[in-house]
Design a protein around this motif. Structure first.
Motif, PDB file in Angstrom:
ATOM      1  N   ALA A 186       0.741 -82.752   9.235  1.00  0.00           N
ATOM      2  CA  ALA A 186       1.174 -84.151   9.248  1.00  0.00           C
ATOM      3  C   ALA A 186       1.447 -84.594   7.814  1.00  0.00           C
ATOM      4  O   ALA A 186       0.647 -84.314   6.906  1.00  0.00           O
ATOM      5  CB  ALA A 186       0.107 -85.022   9.881  1.00  0.00           C
ATOM      6  N   THR A 187       2.538 -85.282   7.604  1.00  0.00           N
ATOM      7  CA  THR A 187       2.914 -85.686   6.244  1.00  0.00           C
ATOM      8  C   THR A 187       2.967 -87.195   6.033  1.00  0.00           C
ATOM      9  O   THR A 187       2.797 -87.656   4.903  1.00  0.00           O
ATOM     10  CB  THR A 187       4.291 -85.102   5.884  1.00  0.00           C
ATOM     11  N   GLU A 188       3.194 -87.968   7.099  1.00  0.00           N
ATOM     12  CA  GLU A 188       3.291 -89.423   6.903  1.00  0.00           C
ATOM     13  C   GLU A 188       3.067 -90.166   8.222  1.00  0.00           C
ATOM     14  O   GLU A 188       3.545 -89.737   9.281  1.00  0.00           O
ATOM     15  CB  GLU A 188       4.650 -89.818   6.330  1.00  0.00           C
ATOM     16  N   ILE A 189       2.355 -91.269   8.119  1.00  0.00           N
ATOM     17  CA  ILE A 189       2.176 -92.189   9.238  1.00  0.00           C
ATOM     18  C   ILE A 189       3.220 -93.293   9.086  1.00  0.00           C
ATOM     19  O   ILE A 189       3.261 -93.978   8.059  1.00  0.00           O
ATOM     20  CB  ILE A 189       0.768 -92.795   9.233  1.00  0.00           C
ATOM     21  N   ASP A 194       6.127-104.696  11.890  1.00  0.00           N
ATOM     22  CA  ASP A 194       5.117-105.690  11.518  1.00  0.00           C
ATOM     23  C   ASP A 194       3.797-105.064  11.052  1.00  0.00           C
ATOM     24  O   ASP A 194       2.809-105.768  10.806  1.00  0.00           O
ATOM     25  CB  ASP A 194       4.854-106.660  12.681  1.00  0.00           C
ATOM     26  N   HIS A 195       3.805-103.735  10.949  1.00  0.00           N
ATOM     27  CA  HIS A 195       2.643-102.980  10.444  1.00  0.00           C
ATOM     28  C   HIS A 195       1.401-103.094  11.331  1.00  0.00           C
ATOM     29  O   HIS A 195       0.304-102.738  10.894  1.00  0.00           O
ATOM     30  CB  HIS A 195       2.276-103.419   9.012  1.00  0.00           C
ATOM     31  N   LYS A 236       2.631 -94.194   2.109  1.00  0.00           N
ATOM     32  CA  LYS A 236       2.794 -95.421   1.333  1.00  0.00           C
ATOM     33  C   LYS A 236       4.243 -95.865   1.184  1.00  0.00           C
ATOM     34  O   LYS A 236       4.559 -96.710   0.341  1.00  0.00           O
ATOM     35  CB  LYS A 236       2.165 -95.242  -0.044  1.00  0.00           C
ATOM     36  N   SER A 237       5.132 -95.320   2.013  1.00  0.00           N
ATOM     37  CA  SER A 237       6.534 -95.728   1.898  1.00  0.00           C
ATOM     38  C   SER A 237       6.756 -97.153   2.385  1.00  0.00           C
ATOM     39  O   SER A 237       7.702 -97.822   1.968  1.00  0.00           O
ATOM     40  CB  SER A 237       7.428 -94.766   2.686  1.00  0.00           C
ATOM     41  N   GLN A 238       5.871 -97.645   3.276  1.00  0.00           N
ATOM     42  CA  GLN A 238       6.014 -99.006   3.797  1.00  0.00           C
ATOM     43  C   GLN A 238       5.033 -99.990   3.148  1.00  0.00           C
ATOM     44  O   GLN A 238       5.340-101.165   3.003  1.00  0.00           O
ATOM     45  CB  GLN A 238       5.789 -99.007   5.312  1.00  0.00           C
ATOM     46  N   GLU A 240       2.388-100.350  -0.154  1.00  0.00           N
ATOM     47  CA  GLU A 240       1.849 -99.808  -1.395  1.00  0.00           C
ATOM     48  C   GLU A 240       0.328 -99.638  -1.251  1.00  0.00           C
ATOM     49  O   GLU A 240      -0.374-100.532  -0.823  1.00  0.00           O
ATOM     50  CB  GLU A 240       2.155-100.750  -2.559  1.00  0.00           C
ATOM     51  N   GLY A 241      -0.152 -98.474  -1.585  1.00  0.00           N
ATOM     52  CA  GLY A 241      -1.577 -98.199  -1.449  1.00  0.00           C
ATOM     53  C   GLY A 241      -1.924 -97.425  -0.205  1.00  0.00           C
ATOM     54  O   GLY A 241      -3.023 -96.895  -0.089  1.00  0.00           O
ATOM     55  N   GLY A 242      -0.983 -97.349   0.749  1.00  0.00           N
ATOM     56  CA  GLY A 242      -1.207 -96.528   1.924  1.00  0.00           C
ATOM     57  C   GLY A 242      -1.621 -97.307   3.160  1.00  0.00           C
ATOM     58  O   GLY A 242      -1.914 -98.505   3.122  1.00  0.00           O
ATOM     59  N   VAL A 243      -1.677 -96.609   4.277  1.00  0.00           N
ATOM     60  CA  VAL A 243      -1.988 -97.202   5.577  1.00  0.00           C
ATOM     61  C   VAL A 243      -3.488 -97.474   5.682  1.00  0.00           C
ATOM     62  O   VAL A 243      -4.321 -96.661   5.292  1.00  0.00           O
ATOM     63  CB  VAL A 243      -1.539 -96.260   6.712  1.00  0.00           C
ATOM     64  N   GLY A 244      -3.823 -98.655   6.210  1.00  0.00           N
ATOM     65  CA  GLY A 244      -5.228 -99.006   6.418  1.00  0.00           C
ATOM     66  C   GLY A 244      -5.991 -99.329   5.155  1.00  0.00           C
ATOM     67  O   GLY A 244      -7.228 -99.390   5.179  1.00  0.00           O
ATOM     68  N   ASN A 245      -5.254 -99.551   4.070  1.00  0.00           N
ATOM     69  CA  ASN A 245      -5.905 -99.682   2.765  1.00  0.00           C
ATOM     70  C   ASN A 245      -5.721-101.063   2.144  1.00  0.00           C
ATOM     71  O   ASN A 245      -5.679-101.201   0.920  1.00  0.00           O
ATOM     72  CB  ASN A 245      -5.362 -98.607   1.816  1.00  0.00           C
TER      73      ASN A 245
END
Length: 527
Positions: A186-189, A194-195, A236-238, A240-245
């Motif tokens: 897996a490389t990206e979520i 609307d996240h 972090k493409s959507q 900044e800082g990554g998902v869930g962060n």
């Protein structure tokens, strides 16, 4: 069913009910629990059925302070269970309840909530049940028991219980509704606009670097205490800082079990192990175990210490392999439980696994004296494990070094604090006092004298925990008590990365229990 993603004709988009990232203890337990429900499940695994040196490169890390051994995380169907030695301990109830003197300790779920899942985990793997650890839950800190050192039963699973790829993994491998994709990572979520949810999960094959995506109703990250955080941070493409962060908690509070040896015990003439140390063998349980000790809670509270324990190892002129240790513990238990036939079967297996010359020397050492384990110099090593208190500065971040697919590897910064190292010394001090009171023997420091905490040697036990910690509030945690990422409706995390604290016990039993619990939640949601 199993597919080699690098060579199979994998479609550009796979649609399923559930996508699981990782085929280790957590991921395969989830799949096993959900098999037969009719849910379509995709499991993505970087490794192969066997060990693959190309896949293992993805476990490289950049280490700061203390090293994270590369072979501590195995990229293979079955995960690190294909290499572990098989220790099986639940968390103590007080680990879940927390300690007032340790900041951020305690879990948002109670021992009573977790207990039935420990029961189911024991049945699933035919391992020791929670009641086999009854000495941990008994009220031993009151007037009825003034002991400062408490017994710790450290159970071992048998050979046929260890590799989850060969136990619960067989269900996934043979299921018509579960597809296991090997040799892909897996490389990206990818989040919705609307996240609030996950729209897709991007992946690539190891060989050929073919990209594809998985679209699912729900997603579970089950790739370990380091990789779960790495994937969230790298997505972090959507954001900044990554998902869930949103609150900078992903990757923080990394924990391990620092372990080592700084002392040995020489028993006095006429004394035997463990009888003359006041370390009674628990009468419950039929499985092999190590004999250990930990400090009573009131002693830790008074000194504001973390939890720690040690186990006894025979100090012999033989290689202290896992097979030798198992042989040692089996013989100790047979002396105390002579009617337990299971132990004799384990003894036979142990003897045949140890090289013949080594086994003869070891058995002769143990059996030359009438009264138990009293070899020529009656010497035992004391090996310790330490709990780590949650520290936000122990953390996983992204390295500047890319993996073979061009994505950043994990950078891990961790070290034990002075309080944690001092706790180990206090544990040894309690043992030294006990030996003096009973006249059972003498504690001898390896360095010739009691070391300073800063000089205490330790290494990683390869138990990676805490980087996506569980909690009730998003400001202080990554997942909620149901292991769902705060603010993202269809993203869950399984495994030791959700542990708020890790106690001193090996984490696999709790990983399996939490995965079974999560499977129940997903059944309620998806069926």
């Amino acid at each position: 069913m199993i597919f080699q993603a690098s060579t199979a004709d994998v479609p550009a988009s796979i649609e399923v009910d559930l996508c699981i990232v990782g085929a280790g203890a957590a991921g395969l337990t989830l799949a096993d629990e959900l098999a037969g429900t009719g849910l379509k499940i995709a499991i993505l695994e970087t490794g192969d059925i066997g060990r693959d040196k190309d896949a293992q490169v993805f476990s490289d890390t950049e280490s700061v302070e203390k090293a994270v051994p590369r072979n501590a995380r195995i990229r293979q169907f079955g995960g690190s269970t294909t290499a572990w030695s098989g220790k099986w301990l639940p968390l103590m109830p007080e680990d879940l309840k927390g300690a007032a003197w340790i900041e951020r300790s305690g879990w948002p779920i109670t021992p009573e909530e977790l207990a039935p899942y420990y029961e189911r985990a024991s049945r699933r793997h035919k391992g020791p049940a929670p009641e086999d650890f009854a000495q941990w839950t008994a009220p031993t800190d009151g007037e009825a028991d003034a002991r400062r050192l408490k017994p710790a039963s450290v159970y071992w699973l048998g050979k046929n219980q260890l590799d989850f790829g060969q136990t619960v993994g067989k269900v996934a491998a043979n299921s018509e509704t579960i597809a296991v994709y090997l040799n892909c990572t897996a490389t990206e979520i990818v989040l919705t606009d609307d996240h609030s949810g996950v729209a897709a999960l991007k992946a690539q094959t190891l060989h050929g670097k073919t990209a594809f995506q998985v679209i699912a109703r729900d997603y579970v990250l089950a790739s370990g205490g380091i990789e779960n955080a790495r994937l969230l941070l790298a997505s972090k493409s959507q954001i900044e800082g990554g998902v869930g962060n949103a609150h900078d908690n992903v990757g923080r509070f990394y924990m391990d079990h620092p372990s080592g040896n700084v002392a040995k015990v020489v028993l006095a003439p006429g004394k035997t192990f463990p009888d003359d140390l006041g370390m009674a063998i628990p009468s419950n349980g039929r499985d092999r175990m190590d004999i250990g000790s930990y400090m009573a809670r009131r002693i830790r509270e008074k000194g504001r210490l973390v939890n720690a324990y040690f186990v006894w190892r025979p100090a012999l002129d033989v290689v202290p392999t896992d097979d030798i240790r198992k042989l040692f513990s089996t013989l100790v238990l047979i002396r105390h439980r002579p009617t337990q036939m299971k132990l004799y079967r384990e003894l036979l297996r142990d003897v045949f696994k140890v090289p013949k010359g080594l086994a003869v020397r070891y058995l002769w050492f143990l059996l030359t004296k009438k009264a138990g384990l009293r070899g020529p110099d009656r010497t035992f090593q004391i090996n310790y494990h330490i709990e780590m208190a949650p520290d936000p500065e122990n953390r996983v971040t992204l390295s500047d070094t890319p993996d073979p697919l061009g994505h950043p590897l994990a950078k891990v910064r961790w070290k034990a604090s002075e309080v944690e190292l001092h706790s180990v010394l206090e544990l040894h001090d309690e043992l030294q006092a006990l030996l003096a009171e009973t006249g059972a023997g003498t504690l001898i420091w390896t360095a010739g004298q009691r070391p300073e905490a800063a000089d205490l040697p330790y290494s990683s036990a390869s138990h990676h925990m805490g980087t996506t910690r569980m909690g009730a509030r998003p400001e202080t945690s990554v997942v909620d008590p149901d292991c769902r990422v705060h603010g993202i409706s269809n993203l869950h995390i399984a495994g030791s990365s959700v542990f708020p604290t890790g106690g001193f016990g090996n984490p696999t039993f709790t990983i399996v229990a939490l995965s079974i619990r999560l499977a129940d939640r997903l059944k309620e949601k998806l069926l």
